[in-house]
Motif scaffolding. Structure first.
Motif, mmCIF file in Angstrom:
data_model
loop_
_atom_site.group_PDB
_atom_site.id
_atom_site.type_symbol
_atom_site.label_atom_id
_atom_site.label_comp_id
_atom_site.label_asym_id
_atom_site.label_seq_id
_atom_site.Cartn_x
_atom_site.Cartn_y
_atom_site.Cartn_z
ATOM 1 N N VAL A 1 30.029 43.067 34.127
ATOM 2 C CA VAL A 1 29.893 42.751 35.540
ATOM 3 C C VAL A 1 28.456 42.353 35.889
ATOM 4 N N ILE B 1 37.432 43.910 31.609
ATOM 5 C CA ILE B 1 37.177 43.385 32.952
ATOM 6 C C ILE B 1 35.927 42.530 32.877
ATOM 7 N N ALA C 1 33.817 40.375 35.626
ATOM 8 C CA ALA C 1 33.793 40.113 37.060
ATOM 9 C C ALA C 1 32.390 39.837 37.592
ATOM 10 N N ASP D 1 41.372 41.633 33.052
ATOM 11 C CA ASP D 1 41.204 41.167 34.419
ATOM 12 C C ASP D 1 39.900 40.371 34.491
ATOM 13 N N PHE E 1 37.818 37.854 36.975
ATOM 14 C CA PHE E 1 37.835 37.369 38.354
ATOM 15 C C PHE E 1 36.438 37.291 38.954
ATOM 16 N N GLY E 2 36.327 36.479 40.007
ATOM 17 C CA GLY E 2 35.108 36.426 40.797
ATOM 18 C C GLY E 2 33.907 35.803 40.115
ATOM 19 N N ASN E 3 34.139 34.922 39.146
ATOM 20 C CA ASN E 3 33.037 34.257 38.448
ATOM 21 C C ASN E 3 32.834 32.881 39.079
ATOM 22 N N ASN F 1 36.775 31.353 35.801
ATOM 23 C CA ASN F 1 36.970 32.508 34.938
ATOM 24 C C ASN F 1 36.996 32.149 33.461
ATOM 25 N N SER G 1 44.043 38.171 37.394
ATOM 26 C CA SER G 1 42.802 37.740 38.011
ATOM 27 C C SER G 1 42.839 38.161 39.470
#
Length: 174
Positions: free
Chosen positions: A96, A126, A128, A150, A152-154, A158, A174
């Motif tokens: 992250v 994960i 993210a 999972d 997500f949020g890149n 992704n 995602s």
């Protein structure tokens, strides 16, 4: 080698020196062969100029990472982890807030995981909120296997390079 690291913290390391330059990265840890095991470790605020701000995996290495956290690592190539001619298994790993630092304003570079001629296995991972770039990136010679993960949020997307979106496949979300 085949060492085991448990409950370790790799923080604020820097692999950017021209001294002893080997064209490999790995700001926190660099693996050049062997099968090291890392359990319940934290990689935080590491930097590597040539890939893998947190972890660089090269030359047939196949590390096993279990319940590891990568946060705020950075690199000019391959944000947090780079696999180059290697494999490995990531299980229960969270990546992250990592970033790559491009020479331009493009965002198609890898921010979390960068695969070059590699085949890592990612299970329950994960990826993210990378600051810049895509979450998972692979070249045409790579074949990463991703399941129950999972991503997500890149901001750059992704998945990138030739790595097709894995959302909805093999339990990935995602």
């Amino acid at each position: 080698g085949n060492v085991v690291f448990e409950d370790c913290r790799f923080e604020a390391n820097d692999a950017s020196s021209e001294v002893g330059y080997t064209e490999t990265g790995g700001g926190g840890v660099a693996c050049n062969g062997g099968t090291p095991v890392l359990r319940r470790c934290v990689f935080s605020e590491n930097y590597a100029r040539d890939g893998g701000g947190g972890l660089g995996v090269y030359d047939g290495s196949a590390p096993i990472l279990e319940d590891v956290l990568f946060v705020d690592n950075r690199s000019d190539i391959g944000g947090s982890i780079i696999f180059d001619g290697a494999a490995g298994t990531l299980s229960g790993v969270t990546i992250v807030g990592n970033r790559f630092e491009p020479d331009s304003d493009t965002y198609d570079g890898p921010s979390a995981i960068h695969c070059i001629d590699s085949a890592p296995t990612l299970e329950r991972v994960i990826v993210a909120f990378s600051e810049v770039g895509v979450g998972l990136w692979a070249d045409a010679a790579s074949s990463p296997a991703v399941s129950c993960s999972d991503v997500f949020g890149n901001p750059g997307g992704n998945y990138g390079g030739v790595f097709a979106d894995q959302t909805g496949l093999n339990g990935n979300i995602s």
